[in-house]
Design an enzyme around this catalytic site. Structure first.
Site, PDB file in Angstrom:
ATOM      1  N   ASP A 174      -1.421  10.617  -7.210  1.00  0.00           N
ATOM      2  CA  ASP A 174      -1.651  10.345  -5.791  1.00  0.00           C
ATOM      3  C   ASP A 174      -2.444  11.494  -5.153  1.00  0.00           C
ATOM      4  OD1 ASP A 174      -1.383   8.814  -3.524  1.00  0.00           O
ATOM      5  OD2 ASP A 174       0.630   9.524  -3.026  1.00  0.00           O
ATOM      6  N   HIS A 204      -7.270   4.296  -3.222  1.00  0.00           N
ATOM      7  CA  HIS A 204      -6.068   3.668  -2.665  1.00  0.00           C
ATOM      8  C   HIS A 204      -6.258   2.170  -2.409  1.00  0.00           C
ATOM      9  CE1 HIS A 204      -4.012   7.508  -2.289  1.00  0.00           C
ATOM     10  NE2 HIS A 204      -2.920   6.834  -1.954  1.00  0.00           N
ATOM     11  N   HIS A 230       3.491   4.233  -7.417  1.00  0.00           N
ATOM     12  CA  HIS A 230       2.310   4.299  -6.557  1.00  0.00           C
ATOM     13  C   HIS A 230       1.213   5.184  -7.170  1.00  0.00           C
ATOM     14  CE1 HIS A 230       0.026   4.769  -2.792  1.00  0.00           C
ATOM     15  NE2 HIS A 230       0.071   6.078  -2.991  1.00  0.00           N
TER      16      HIS A 230
HETATM   17 ZN   LIG Z   1      -0.980   7.579  -1.808  1.00  0.00          ZN
END
Ligand SMILES: [Zn+2]
Length: 376
Positions: free
Chosen positions: A178, A259, A276
């Site tokens: 991320d 994203h 994620h």
């Molecule tokens: Zn993120």
């Protein structure tokens, strides 16, 4: 060089306080004192056993009246409404989120509806959710639904690294996936409104660059330290990169294709077990393809991600037989109106994105073949 578009209002936003260090939860009462006396504690059963009991003990000793809100697992409207009702019934004067990205996203939304402050106590360094004034809301089935925005960032973020180091290293790796997106996305979003609604300041650019520097220098070392539950300077640095730098960097710097492609992948049911940051990692490779990155640059990112066991091929994502039709559905969702993919400076349409996703898989497969990379 100064940004020539900076003759307009720009914005940078962040939580009021960020505290990180070993055993920080023990001092939680001191830091939470200014926020209220009756917190609603959003936490799932597993995290409650690991860190919740200790937190409640510390708070009750300091005369806080804690109401436990059992979190069911999905950052969905239904779950949020349930916690809001509990907060109203117990007359909570602030909300505490204890746990991972989904409980944090839910608790921020609950606090916003109740119009009370929120303290975020992440127990993993797996997402950049803790610092921002927005949540990602999912359907009860786990599909991306929307971003929800708040007037304020969390009042306090407190990261107890003694707790975080006990989480599986996979969580830290997902946080790296991320966080590695922060800089490359902010670079593309430089001339677009960020999540505060205005152009970014130069500070967010500096944060993105520092975040990336830390990950390339210490990401692998921190991942190995995490496996051994060793609280080292490298581990502390990567927790800060994943939580604070990535959090501030994405919110005030802006997101782009990585994203949006992550959001697109929520359309594939077989990938719902992935975290994620694991999906964002593949989104990073896809965005680099969209940017026309040369092989040396691609290799640098793919190499970092493979070194911490992040998935960069369809096979590693658990979709070895994914069809073109499914990938076109991903591209379709990635290019939804209002998606951050439209911040890209390159040409974007569904067909271009579909091809970039296939190109990302091909580049990673080629890297693995060329280098003979093998999982440790
Ligand atoms: Zn993120």
């Amino acid at each position: 060089m100064p940004n020539p578009k900076h003759l307009t209002e720009r914005i940078f936003q962040s939580p009021s306080k960020y505290i990180q260090g070993p055993n920080a939860i023990k001092n939680a009462a001191k830091y939470l004192d200014a926020m209220g006396r009756s917190p609603l504690l959003a936490v799932d059963d597993l995290v409650y056993d690991i860190a919740g009991k200790g937190l409640v003990e510390a708070l009750e000793k300091a005369q806080f009246k804690v109401t436990r809100g059992r979190f069911g697992g999905e950052a969905s409207t239904q779950e949020i409404n349930r916690l809001v009702t509990l907060g109203r019934e117990s007359q909570a004067d602030f909300v505490i989120a204890l746990g991972g990205g989904k409980v944090i996203d839910s608790a921020k939304n609950v606090a916003d509806i109740l119009k009370v402050p929120v303290a975020v106590l992440p127990t993993t360094a797996s997402t950049d959710a803790p610092c921002s004034a927005l949540s990602v809301i999912y359907t009860d089935g786990g599909e991306f639904e929307k971003y929800t925005f708040y007037d304020k960032n969390p009042n306090l973020v407190l990261v107890d690294t003694s707790v975080v180091v006990k989480a599986p290293a996979r969580f830290l790796a997902a946080g790296i996936g991320d966080a590695i997106a922060t800089n490359i996305e902010a670079r593309q979003a430089k001339y677009s409104a960020n999540f505060g609604g205005l152009l970014p300041t130069d500070l967010s650019e500096a944060i993105g660059a520092k975040c990336e520097e830390i990950l390339f220098k210490f990401g692998k070392q921190a991942y190995e330290a995490n496996k051994a539950q060793a609280l080292t300077p490298a581990f502390e640095a990567v927790v800060e990169a994943n939580t604070l730098l990535s959090g501030l960097g994405f919110e005030s710097g802006g997101l782009a294709a990585a994203h949006a492609i992550h959001n697109g992948f929520t359309a594939i049911h077989a990938m719902h077990g992935l975290m994620h940051g694991e999906k964002v990692a593949f989104g990073v490779v896809s965005q680099l393809i969209l940017n026309g990155a040369d092989t040396a640059e691609l290799d640098r990112y793919i190499g970092l991600m493979l070194s911490v066991d992040l998935p960069v091929t369809f096979e590693q994502l658990g979709i070895p037989n994914v069809t073109d039709e499914e990938l076109r559905a991903v591209a379709h969702l990635s290019c939804a109106p209002g998606e951050t993919i439209w911040n890209m400076e390159t040409a974007i349409n569904e067909d271009i994105v579909f091809n970039a996703i296939k190109g990302a898989n091909a580049a990673s497969v080629s890297y693995i073949k060329r280098t003979g990379f093998k999982k440790e």
